[in-house]
Design a protein around this motif. Structure first.
Motif, short mmCIF file in Angstrom:
data_model
loop_
_atom_site.label_atom_id
_atom_site.label_comp_id
_atom_site.label_asym_id
_atom_site.label_seq_id
_atom_site.Cartn_x
_atom_site.Cartn_y
_atom_site.Cartn_z
N TYR A 99 0.84 -1.20 0.00
CA TYR A 99 0.00 0.00 0.00
C TYR A 99 0.87 1.25 0.00
O TYR A 99 1.95 1.25 0.58
N LYS A 155 -8.12 -3.36 2.41
CA LYS A 155 -7.96 -1.91 2.45
C LYS A 155 -8.57 -1.36 3.73
O LYS A 155 -9.67 -1.72 4.11
N TYR A 186 -2.99 0.61 -3.98
CA TYR A 186 -2.66 -0.62 -3.30
C TYR A 186 -2.57 -1.76 -4.30
O TYR A 186 -3.13 -1.68 -5.40
#
Lengths: 115, 111
Positions: free
Chosen positions: A33, B98, A48
């Motif tokens: 990331y 994420k 990412y």
């Protein structure tokens, strides 16, 4: 010693120049990331990558580009199209992108100043 | 999308206990992380919660209530070296690892 390295620690560039920030990890992590941090703020995700040769845009990808040709490496290019590039840039990795309570491991960061 | 709120600053005394709150709104939830970040340095992992309840790790504990969209980080026996920014991060369910980070809470520990 396993970990994530970023270089350089401090970087100075003139406006209008592209600049590439290095990020290397020897943790054998799949996911990597890139974040940007401005003073007094949290981390905002730029790009990412879950696997080699694949990457996705984060929340603020405009003006940035990345590549993931090797598992260990995820360089970030700050292009001249980025309107306000001066910031602290952090690279991170985690073991798996999809499952498990996998925290992110961060590199020491690169502080970029563009004048 | 995800929205995370934390207080901007807190001050506490050495040896005391402090609680840092984090509230979040998310379309899918797959875990909440707390990180510590000293000025000018990279964040380091402190704790992770995915189920409701308290997770204890030495002087640090973290609590999660998914129904309330609420977490807190509890720091006991505060030391001067605990002066840092504490970041709350929420991972969504469908976006592959994420995490969205809050702006962080800057904690100052005074003698």
């Amino acid at each position: 010693d396993g970990g994530i390295t970023q270089s350089p620690k401090y970087l100075f560039r003139k406006e209008g120049q592209n600049v590439t920030l290095s990020c290397e990890q020897n943790l054998n992590h799949d996911a990597m990331y890139w974040y940007r941090q401005d003073p007094g703020q949290g981390l905002r995700l730029i790009y990412y990558s879950q696997i080699v040769n694949d990457f996705q845009k984060g929340d603020i990808a405009e003006g940035y580009s990345v590549s993931r040709e090797k598992k260990e490496s995820f360089p970030l290019t700050v292009t001249s199209a980025q309107k306000n590039p001066t910031a602290f840039y952090l690279c991170a990795s985690s073991p798996e992108a999809r499952s498990g309570p996998h925290e992110q491991y961060f590199g020491p960061g690169t502080r970029l100043t563009v004048t | 999308g995800q929205n995370i709120d934390q207080p901007t600053e807190m001050t506490a005394t050495e040896g005391a206990i402090v609680q840092i709150n984090c509230t979040y709104q998310t379309s899918g939830f797959n875990g909440l992380f707390w990180y510590q970040q000293h000025a000018g340095e990279a964040p380091t992992f402190l704790s992770y919660n995915v189920l409701d309840g308290l997770e204890e790790k030495g002087r640090f504990s973290s609590f999660l209530s998914r129904s309330k969209g609420y977490s807190y980080l509890l720091l006991k026996e505060l030391q001067m070296k605990d002066s840092a920014s504490y970041l709350c991060a929420v991972r969504g369910f469908s976006n592959a690892g994420k995490s969205t980070f809050g702006d962080g809470t800057t904690l100052t520990v005074k003698p």
